[in-house]
Design an enzyme around this catalytic site. Structure first.
Site, PDB file in Angstrom:
ATOM      1  N   SER A 205       0.713  -1.188  -0.112  1.00 38.29           N
ATOM      2  CA  SER A 205       0.088  -0.200  -0.153  1.00 38.29           C
ATOM      3  C   SER A 205       0.776   1.317   0.024  1.00 38.29           C
ATOM      4  O   SER A 205       1.964   1.058   0.401  1.00 38.29           O
ATOM      5  CB  SER A 205      -0.757  -0.084   1.307  1.00 38.29           C
ATOM      6  OG  SER A 205      -1.419   1.198   1.668  1.00 38.29           O
TER       7      SER A 205
ATOM      8  N   TYR B  70      -1.924  -0.282  10.727  1.00 38.89           N
ATOM      9  CA  TYR B  70      -2.181  -0.893   9.675  1.00 38.89           C
ATOM     10  C   TYR B  70      -1.074  -0.517   8.454  1.00 38.89           C
ATOM     11  O   TYR B  70      -0.406  -1.526   7.995  1.00 38.89           O
ATOM     12  CB  TYR B  70      -3.474  -0.220   8.953  1.00 38.89           C
ATOM     13  CG  TYR B  70      -3.453  -0.482   7.364  1.00 38.89           C
ATOM     14  CD1 TYR B  70      -3.929  -1.916   6.843  1.00 38.89           C
ATOM     15  CD2 TYR B  70      -3.242   0.659   6.545  1.00 38.89           C
ATOM     16  CE1 TYR B  70      -3.775  -2.062   5.383  1.00 38.89           C
ATOM     17  CE2 TYR B  70      -3.344   0.327   5.133  1.00 38.89           C
ATOM     18  CZ  TYR B  70      -3.637  -0.966   4.728  1.00 38.89           C
ATOM     19  OH  TYR B  70      -3.626  -1.197   3.213  1.00 38.89           O
TER      20      TYR B  70
END
EC number: 5.1.3.2
Length: 351
Positions: free
Chosen positions: A134, A158
């Site tokens: 990501s 995250y």
């Protein structure tokens, strides 16, 4: 196109948003596919829709398995009954806010699950992986566009799981050079399959802009909260690189082909974005245009840890994978709206 010998791909999290769209493209491209998913943030209906989309013949080449990567036995069961040529690893939790409140859940799911997957892959000598990373691994980049060789830093649990997992991949590949791993750093995936029959259907209040806008447009939520209206950008709202999920799906196929074709790939990261920054308010305007609906907005303070502007440099993927995003913001909104309009309650089909 089709592969000469049918290659068998395991797709973890294949019932999810990006997973379903990628599975459709894999099947159309002649691959056999097995999905493993625990339905934490997805539903079986999504897999049924994939089958409908590809038709009965290709559907025979899709095998669905309910399972959880945290349970090694679930992975073992799959590998013991068939040989996989490669794994596309989507499975993972992905809500920034939730990760701050419940980091243990994120470490357990994202880290433990992935380590179990590597162990089982190694045992069965399947050493090719495309991993969902990501743009969060860039943190708040000092300059933009983000290039793959930038220093990496995470801003929340995250993001940290993605960064740890990238490091783990690099370490494994360094110690065992026969591994071939591609890390795909997604920017902001949006849109839906042009049929309008599959799309993003998050459980609970959406964490990302597009499903949020979509739920306002169909009347499920009263207004859109815009976090931050005093950023140093043209309209004061934050700028992101939104990418159509079908472009993203094709990026995974380009990455797979690269794994199969290039024994020297090692462990390599690629950005998947458009290279264009779009502000939150620009996205709202584009969605209003596509849907013909007015989206009421509420200006809210910035969320801590949100960067001002993040977009991708896409040169490396273009040069090495031969992949480039085809769709712009208007197509993203058009397809998102078609999905929303056909399925106002997502896969639940409430009337």
């Amino acid at each position: 196109m089709g592969s000469s010998v049918e290659q068998n791909i395991l797709v973890t999290g294949g019932a999810g948003f990006i997973g379903t769209h990628t599975v459709v493209q894999l099947l159309k491209d002649g691959f056999k596919v097995s999905i493993i998913d625990n339905f934490d943030n997805s539903v079986i209906e999504a897999v049924d829709r994939v089958r409908e989309l590809v038709g009965p013949d290709l559907s025979k080449k899709l095998d669905f398995n309910l399972g959880d990567l945290r349970n090694k036995g679930d992975i073992e069961k799959l590998f013991s009954k068939q040989r996989f040529d490669a794994v596309i690893h989507f499975a993972g939790l992905k809500a920034v806010g939730e990760s701050v409140e419940n980091p243990r859940r994120y470490f357990d799911n994202n880290l433990v699950g992935t380590i179990n997957l590597y162990e089982t892959m190694a045992k069965y000598n399947c050493k090719m992986m495309v991993f969902s990373s990501s743009a969060t691994v860039y943190g708040q980049p000092e300059k933009i566009p983000c290039m793959e060789d930038f220093e990496l830093k995470a801003m929340n649990p995250y993001g940290r799981t993605k960064l740890f997992l990238e490091e783990i991949a690099r370490d494994i590949q360094k110690a065992e050079p026969e591994w071939r791993i591609i890390l795909l750093r997604y920017f902001n995936p949006v849109g839906a399959h042009e049929s309008g029959s599959i799309g993003e259907d998050p459980k609970g209040i959406p964490n990302n802009l597009m499903p949020y806008i979509q739920q306002v447009a169909v009347g499920r939520l009263p207004e859109l909260n815009v976090y931050g209206h005093d950023y140093p950008t043209e309209d004061g709202s934050a700028v992101r690189d939104y990418i159509h999920v079908m472009d993203l799906a094709d990026g995974h196929i380009a990455a797979l082909r690269k794994l199969f074709a290039d024994p020297k790939i090692g462990c390599t990261a690629y950005n998947l974005g458009t290279g264009q920054g779009t502000s939150v308010l620009e996205m709202v305007a584009a969605f209003e245009k596509a849907s013909g609906k007015k989206i009421p907005i509420k200006l809210c303070p910035r969320r801590s840890g949100d960067a001002t502007a993040v977009y991708a440099s896409t040169e490396k993927a273009e040069k090495e994978l031969g992949w480039k995003a085809k769709y712009g913001v208007d197509e993203m909104c058009r397809d998102q709206w078609k999905w929303a309009n056909n399925n106002p309650w997502g896969y639940q089909n409430k009337l």
